[in-house]
Structure formats: structure tokens, C-alpha cells
Enzyme design. Structure first.
Site, PDB file in Angstrom:
ATOM      1  N   GLU A 185      -9.388  -2.013   5.272  1.00  0.00           N
ATOM      2  CA  GLU A 185      -8.021  -2.289   6.367  1.00  0.00           C
ATOM      3  C   GLU A 185      -8.680  -1.879   7.536  1.00  0.00           C
ATOM      4  O   GLU A 185      -8.509  -3.058   8.752  1.00  0.00           O
ATOM      5  CB  GLU A 185      -7.115  -0.713   6.174  1.00  0.00           C
ATOM      6  CG  GLU A 185      -5.514  -1.527   7.601  1.00  0.00           C
ATOM      7  CD  GLU A 185      -5.068   0.144   7.151  1.00  0.00           C
ATOM      8  OE1 GLU A 185      -5.418   1.012   6.848  1.00  0.00           O
ATOM      9  OE2 GLU A 185      -3.736  -0.678   7.278  1.00  0.00           O
ATOM     10  N   GLU A 244      -5.320   9.774  17.595  1.00  0.00           N
ATOM     11  CA  GLU A 244      -5.959  10.847  17.974  1.00  0.00           C
ATOM     12  C   GLU A 244      -6.602  10.776  15.836  1.00  0.00           C
ATOM     13  O   GLU A 244      -7.714  11.675  16.130  1.00  0.00           O
ATOM     14  CB  GLU A 244      -4.557  11.620  17.508  1.00  0.00           C
ATOM     15  CG  GLU A 244      -4.102  12.279  18.544  1.00  0.00           C
ATOM     16  CD  GLU A 244      -2.929  11.154  18.724  1.00  0.00           C
ATOM     17  OE1 GLU A 244      -2.932  10.114  17.190  1.00  0.00           O
ATOM     18  OE2 GLU A 244      -2.512  10.782  19.992  1.00  0.00           O
ATOM     19  N   GLN A 273       0.904  -1.142   0.299  1.00  0.00           N
ATOM     20  CA  GLN A 273      -0.078   0.007  -0.110  1.00  0.00           C
ATOM     21  C   GLN A 273       0.902   1.405  -0.048  1.00  0.00           C
ATOM     22  O   GLN A 273       1.129   1.386   1.224  1.00  0.00           O
ATOM     23  CB  GLN A 273      -0.813  -0.477   1.308  1.00  0.00           C
ATOM     24  CG  GLN A 273      -1.710   1.499   1.576  1.00  0.00           C
ATOM     25  CD  GLN A 273      -2.341   0.990   2.927  1.00  0.00           C
ATOM     26  OE1 GLN A 273      -1.904   0.429   3.044  1.00  0.00           O
ATOM     27  NE2 GLN A 273      -3.055   2.006   3.052  1.00  0.00           N
ATOM     28  N   GLY A 274       0.393   2.212  -1.002  1.00  0.00           N
ATOM     29  CA  GLY A 274       1.251   2.798  -1.172  1.00  0.00           C
ATOM     30  C   GLY A 274       0.668   4.516  -0.992  1.00  0.00           C
ATOM     31  O   GLY A 274       0.352   5.149  -1.806  1.00  0.00           O
ATOM     32  N   SER A 301       1.370   7.056   2.398  1.00  0.00           N
ATOM     33  CA  SER A 301       1.980   7.698   3.474  1.00  0.00           C
ATOM     34  C   SER A 301       3.168   8.244   2.487  1.00  0.00           C
ATOM     35  O   SER A 301       3.827   7.122   2.257  1.00  0.00           O
ATOM     36  CB  SER A 301       1.900   7.121   4.577  1.00  0.00           C
ATOM     37  OG  SER A 301       1.076   6.589   4.913  1.00  0.00           O
TER      38      SER A 301
HETATM   39  C1  LIG Z   1       3.937  -0.179  11.864  1.00  0.00           C
HETATM   40  C2  LIG Z   1       3.291   0.054  10.553  1.00  0.00           C
HETATM   41  C3  LIG Z   1       3.140  -0.431   9.127  1.00  0.00           C
HETATM   42  C4  LIG Z   1       2.781   1.134   8.762  1.00  0.00           C
HETATM   43  N1  LIG Z   1       2.359   0.686   7.268  1.00  0.00           N
HETATM   44  C5  LIG Z   1       2.109   1.274   6.058  1.00  0.00           C
HETATM   45  C6  LIG Z   1       1.617   0.834   4.541  1.00  0.00           C
HETATM   46  O1  LIG Z   1       2.023  -0.286   4.515  1.00  0.00           O
HETATM   47  N2  LIG Z   1       1.538   1.825   3.838  1.00  0.00           N
HETATM   48  C7  LIG Z   1       1.364   3.615   3.678  1.00  0.00           C
HETATM   49  O2  LIG Z   1       0.615   3.916   2.686  1.00  0.00           O
HETATM   50  N3  LIG Z   1       1.733   3.577   5.181  1.00  0.00           N
HETATM   51  C8  LIG Z   1       1.762   1.675   6.098  1.00  0.00           C
HETATM   52  N4  LIG Z   1       2.480   3.351   7.157  1.00  0.00           N
HETATM   53  C9  LIG Z   1       2.043   4.459   8.009  1.00  0.00           C
HETATM   54  C10 LIG Z   1       1.080   5.215   8.915  1.00  0.00           C
HETATM   55  O3  LIG Z   1      -0.225   5.301   7.953  1.00  0.00           O
HETATM   56  C11 LIG Z   1       1.182   6.254   9.216  1.00  0.00           C
HETATM   57  O4  LIG Z   1       2.626   6.881  10.230  1.00  0.00           O
HETATM   58  C12 LIG Z   1      -0.149   6.828   9.818  1.00  0.00           C
HETATM   59  O5  LIG Z   1      -0.780   7.681   9.209  1.00  0.00           O
HETATM   60  C13 LIG Z   1       0.542   8.226  10.247  1.00  0.00           C
HETATM   61  O6  LIG Z   1       0.914   9.383   9.405  1.00  0.00           O
HETATM   62  P1  LIG Z   1       2.579  10.299   9.632  1.00  0.00           P
HETATM   63  O7  LIG Z   1       3.215   8.749  10.372  1.00  0.00           O
HETATM   64  O8  LIG Z   1       3.134  11.219   8.589  1.00  0.00           O
HETATM   65  O9  LIG Z   1       2.622  10.897  11.053  1.00  0.00           O
HETATM   66  P2  LIG Z   1       1.994  12.084  11.353  1.00  0.00           P
HETATM   67  O10 LIG Z   1       0.690  12.084   9.892  1.00  0.00           O
HETATM   68  O11 LIG Z   1       2.814  13.250  10.632  1.00  0.00           O
HETATM   69  O12 LIG Z   1       0.956  12.537  12.527  1.00  0.00           O
HETATM   70  C14 LIG Z   1       2.500  12.895  13.452  1.00  0.00           C
HETATM   71  C15 LIG Z   1       1.398  13.219  15.371  1.00  0.00           C
HETATM   72  O13 LIG Z   1      -0.105  14.130  14.620  1.00  0.00           O
HETATM   73  C16 LIG Z   1      -1.012  14.018  14.851  1.00  0.00           C
HETATM   74  N5  LIG Z   1      -2.457  14.705  14.322  1.00  0.00           N
HETATM   75  C17 LIG Z   1      -2.330  14.258  12.661  1.00  0.00           C
HETATM   76  N6  LIG Z   1      -2.885  15.102  12.673  1.00  0.00           N
HETATM   77  C18 LIG Z   1      -3.418  15.569  13.926  1.00  0.00           C
HETATM   78  C19 LIG Z   1      -4.933  15.793  13.702  1.00  0.00           C
HETATM   79  N7  LIG Z   1      -5.766  16.245  12.521  1.00  0.00           N
HETATM   80  N8  LIG Z   1      -5.814  15.566  14.495  1.00  0.00           N
HETATM   81  C20 LIG Z   1      -5.256  15.362  15.916  1.00  0.00           C
HETATM   82  N9  LIG Z   1      -3.292  14.916  15.584  1.00  0.00           N
HETATM   83  C21 LIG Z   1      -3.307  15.145  14.457  1.00  0.00           C
HETATM   84  C22 LIG Z   1      -0.583  12.183  14.297  1.00  0.00           C
HETATM   85  O14 LIG Z   1      -1.799  11.471  15.299  1.00  0.00           O
HETATM   86  C23 LIG Z   1       0.293  12.014  15.217  1.00  0.00           C
HETATM   87  O15 LIG Z   1       0.567  11.735  16.661  1.00  0.00           O
HETATM   88  C24 LIG Z   1       2.679   2.224   8.518  1.00  0.00           C
HETATM   89  C25 LIG Z   1       2.945   2.564   9.340  1.00  0.00           C
HETATM   90  C26 LIG Z   1       3.434   1.951  10.648  1.00  0.00           C
HETATM   91  C27 LIG Z   1       3.835   2.481  12.079  1.00  0.00           C
END
Ligand SMILES: Cc1cc2nc3c(=O)[nH]c(=O)nc-3n(C[C@H](O)[C@H](O)[C@H](O)COP(=O)(O)OP(=O)(O)OC[C@H]3O[C@@H](n4cnc5c(N)ncnc54)[C@H](O)[C@@H]3O)c2cc1C
Length: 384
Positions: free
Chosen positions: A241, A367, A123-124, A126
Site C-alpha cells: 500500500e 505518527e 481491505q477489512g 481497521s
Molecule cells: C480516507 C480513509 C480511508 C481508509 N480506508 C481504509 C480501508 O479501506 N481499510 C481499513 O482497514 N482501514 C482504512 N482506513 C483506516 C485507517 O487505516 C485508520 O484510520 C488508521 O490506521 C488510524 O487508525 P484509527 O483511526 O483507529 O486511529 P487510532 O489508531 O486510534 O489513532 C488515534 C491517534 O493516536 C495516534 N497514535 C496511535 N498509536 C500511536 C503510537 N503508537 N504512537 C504515536 N501516536 C499514536 C494516531 O497517530 C492518531 O493521531 C481509512 C482511513 C481513511 C481516513
């Protein structure tokens, strides 16, 4: 919501139990490659016996089973400690998205090799600057004749190192409002324009990766749901998902709690008494049992809603959020009961504790899920 099984459902459960007893290959070998090949072989066995893609239509290789039967399958395989399948994302998200939004030609092309684990999916979504706010993705796709040329970067891409296909969300119209300029592609990972680099997690494993995409090519026929419609298609993937995972994960919690109880009975504190006799630990275990039961009942409630509407709803977000809290508390308590031994990274509970840290991030952070539950389940005023 009626939790009693019909005679047909009971027969389905009994047949599955007997099959699992006869075919469960036991525990997984160590090592990423060996483990992956083991899961791939297990998925092949399941598919050949008609147990993969249970609720998918029969014409695409599924079993046309009801969602209740799918839930029974999840419970029974977890209870039997059956191995994981190799194509988790293809089965839980990619396939259902192609069934919902794909053309007939796409369904016939992509669904059978998902079921047989011949073609693994990732899944691409993020990107380094776009996680929670998926609509802000910057990866660009530009049309060139009958192809699209893609440039950008994705991150946290689970199983990309095994994958043949990537569910890729890219920006195809930079001038459109941000939710409208996105398109959902199926990108072939086996091409020079796609580089996969592993990211090592706190557990020591490299389950996910960075994807560097430099002039990768995707034929127009690999767009799912139409150009510019990527947001709606991506939401379908995310709903599946959370809904699918929440259901099978609640079974995992029940099993882990049983194991935690055993551990509490065996472990001795400084006074020589079993940890299970400590009133504070007893209280914490009781609380976890109550939470796990609430999680199970909510998973059934969400299933009932899905059976009525045909699509998973926002309630899946509640299950995923609640599950991550329970799993983190459960593994923290296990570490406390374990005491100094927990420092050994070869301990099973240490691995679980470390892996659980990602639970409140993966598949949508807590969140974000709270926002969804507040706005779309409880109907509270929108934040923006
Ligand atoms: C084990 C694992 C597997 C994963 N596998 C995949 C995958 O296969 N494909 C893929 O595409 N992604 C994958 N991900 C990514 C995952 O979906 C993202 O890490 C997640 O959506 C959060 O995005 P971010 O890391 O950019 O954090 P950010 O979006 O930058 O968030 C940072 C912090 O700010 C908070 N925040 C952000 N916006 C808000 C808001 N509007 N209100 C309140 N709080 C907020 C968040 O809760 C978090 O605490 C994976 C992540 C993990 C840990």
C-alpha cells in the site's frame, strides 16, 4: 540509483504515451455510480491492452514488467490525466499479497478477475478500537468443519460498497500472543452475514463504510498464508500500500503544483497584483517545489531498494508521510490564494483541500509512520 532510462525503457514509455493519447477517455462523469462504472470500463480497456498488473508475472495475466516500467506507467498515466482504475486495492495490495503468500490455486482463481475489474476488492483491517494497533483486532473467526464463522465489526472500509472480496484480518486464536493469533482471510462480501453501511466524509462523498459481520462464512481454502500467520501477510499488504501509493502520489503532487502555479499567476490580490508576485507566496511555492523534488528522488531511492530485495521496504512509510504533508500544505496555500471563493464547495481546490485532511490518517497515520522510519529505517531505539 541511475535515473536515466535504458533504450528498452524509452521504447516502453513511447509506446505507452502513444497508446494513452489514442485511448484516454477524458474526464470522469459526476456521481458515485457513474464514476465507478467509468473507472471499471477504463480498467477493462487497460487490461485488454496488457497494461493492468504490469509487474505481475505473465502466467497470472500480468506483463512481467520491471518496477522501473511500473514507475514509468504511473508517471505517464498521471501526466496524461488518465482516469483512476476501479480496483485500486485489488491491484495495489490484494493481488501482490496473493502472489506473495497465496497457493497456486488461489493465484489462478483470484488474480485474473482483479485485473479485469470483474471482482472488486476492499481491505477489512481497521476496527472501531483497532486502527494503528492492527494486532489488537477483535473480529473473531471460529472454525466449524471446513469453514470459519466470523463475527465482528470493521470500519473505514474503502469501496466495500462495490467489493466482491474483502482482505479480512480476524482473530482465530484468542489465547495466543496478540500478533500470533491472527489469520488473513478472503471473505466473500456477497452473503447475508455481511452488512455494509456508508460513512459520509467531510467532502460529502461516501468513499468508505462500516462493515457489520454477523456469522459470515468463509471456507478454509480462502485463508492466505496459513492459519495464525495473518500478521505477516497483513504487513505485506501494508508495505505494498505505502510503496505503490507513494510512487504514484508523488507524480500527482508535481501535477498539482503546476496547477497551483497557474492559479497564483491568474489570481489577483487586493492591490491588483498577481498572487505569484507576492514574496511570501513565492517563498511558499518555492519551498513546495523543493519538497516535491525531494519526494520524487526518495521515491526512486525506495524503488531502487525494492528492486534489490524484491519486496517493498519500510522506506515507503517515509514517502507516504512526506507526501501527505506536501499535499496538505499545497491545498492550504491554494485555498489562501483562492480567497473567499474557496468557501464554495463546488470549487475543485476546496474539494482537494477537504480530501487532503484524510491524507495523514489513511494508510497509516503520520505518527505511526514516523515511528516506523525512526525504528526501521534510521535504527533508533524502539519505543516499546
Ligand atoms: C480516507 C480513509 C480511508 C481508509 N480506508 C481504509 C480501508 O479501506 N481499510 C481499513 O482497514 N482501514 C482504512 N482506513 C483506516 C485507517 O487505516 C485508520 O484510520 C488508521 O490506521 C488510524 O487508525 P484509527 O483511526 O483507529 O486511529 P487510532 O489508531 O486510534 O489513532 C488515534 C491517534 O493516536 C495516534 N497514535 C496511535 N498509536 C500511536 C503510537 N503508537 N504512537 C504515536 N501516536 C499514536 C494516531 O497517530 C492518531 O493521531 C481509512 C482511513 C481513511 C481516513
Amino acid at each position: 540509483m541511475d535515473l536515466t532510462l535504458s533504450p528498452r525503457e524509452e521504447a516502453f514509455r513511447d509506446e505507452l504515451r502513444a497508446w494513452l493519447e489514442a485511448n484516454n477517455p477524458g474526464s470522469e462523469p459526476d456521481g458515485d455510480e457513474a464514476g465507478f462504472e467509468y473507472r471499471r470500463a477504463w480498467q477493462r480497456t487497460l487490461n485488454e491492452a496488457g497494461w493492468a498488473g504490469l509487474s505481475w508475472p505473465r502466467e497470472y495475466g500480468g506483463r512481467g514488467a520491471t518496477l522501473i516500467e511500473q514507475a514509468i506507467f504511473n508517471e505517464e498515466t498521471a501526466r496524461a490525466h488518465a482516469p483512476q482504475v476501479a480496483n485500486v486495492l485489488g491491484l495495489a495490495m490484494g493481488g501482490p499479497t496473493v502472489i506473495a503468500h497465496g497457493t497456486e490455486e488461489q493465484r489462478r482463481r483470484y488474480l485474473p478477475p482483479i485485473l479485469s475489474a470483474e471482482e472488486i476488492w476492499c481491505q477489512g483491517f481497521s476496527e472501531p478500537d483497532s486502527g494503528s494497533d492492527l494486532a489488537s483486532v477483535k473480529t473473531r473467526a471460529v472454525r466449524e468443519g471446513d469453514e470459519w464463522v466470523v463475527t465482528g465489526q470493521k470500519v473505514w472500509t474503502t469501496f466495500a460498497h462495490h467489493a466482491k472480496w474483502c482482505m479480512l484480518v480476524a482473530r482465530t486464536d484468542p489465547d495466543a500472543p496478540k500478533h500470533k493469533g491472527l489469520t488473513y482471510f478472503l471473505m466473500d462480501m456477497e452473503q447475508d452475514g455481511v452488512q455494509v453501511r456508508p460513512l459520509r466524509q467531510i467532502t460529502g462523498e461516501a468513499e468508505f463504510n462500516e462493515l457489520f459481520i454477523e456469522g459470515a462464512r468463509i471456507p478454509s481454502g480462502n485463508i492466505v498464508g496459513g492459519e495464525g500467520n495473518g500478521w505477516a501477510v497483513a504487513i505485506t499488504t501494508l508495505m505494498h500500500e505505502r510503496a505503490t501509493l507513494a510512487f504514484s502520489l508523488q507524480v500527482g503532487v508535481q501535477i498539482a503544483l503546476g496547477e497551483l502555479l497557474e492559479k497564483a499567476r491568474e489570481a489577483r490580490g487586493n492591490n491588483g497584483h498577481a498572487a505569484s508576485e507576492d514574496p511570501v507566496i513565492r517563498q511558499r511555492i518555492a519551498q513546495l517545489l523543493i519538497e516535491a523534488e525531494a519526494l520524487r528522488l526518495n521515491a526512486y531511492r525506495s524503488l531502487t531498494a525494492t528492486m534489490r530485495t524484491g519486496v517493498p521496504g519500510p522506506e515507503g512509510s517515509l514517502g507516504k508521510w512526506h507526501w501527505s504533508e506536501i499535499n496538505q500544505s499545497l491545498t492550504e496555500l491554494a485555498m489562501e490564494i483562492e480567497g473567499p471563493r474557496a468557501m464554495l464547495d463546488s470549487d475543485r481546490w476546496t474539494y482537494r483541500f477537504l480530501r487532503a485532511r484524510a491524507n495523514s490518517i489513511e494508510g497509516g497515520t503520520t505518527e505511526i509512520l514516523k515511528n516506523i522510519v525512526a525504528e526501521r529505517v534510521l535504527g533508533l531505539p524502539r519505543m516499546r
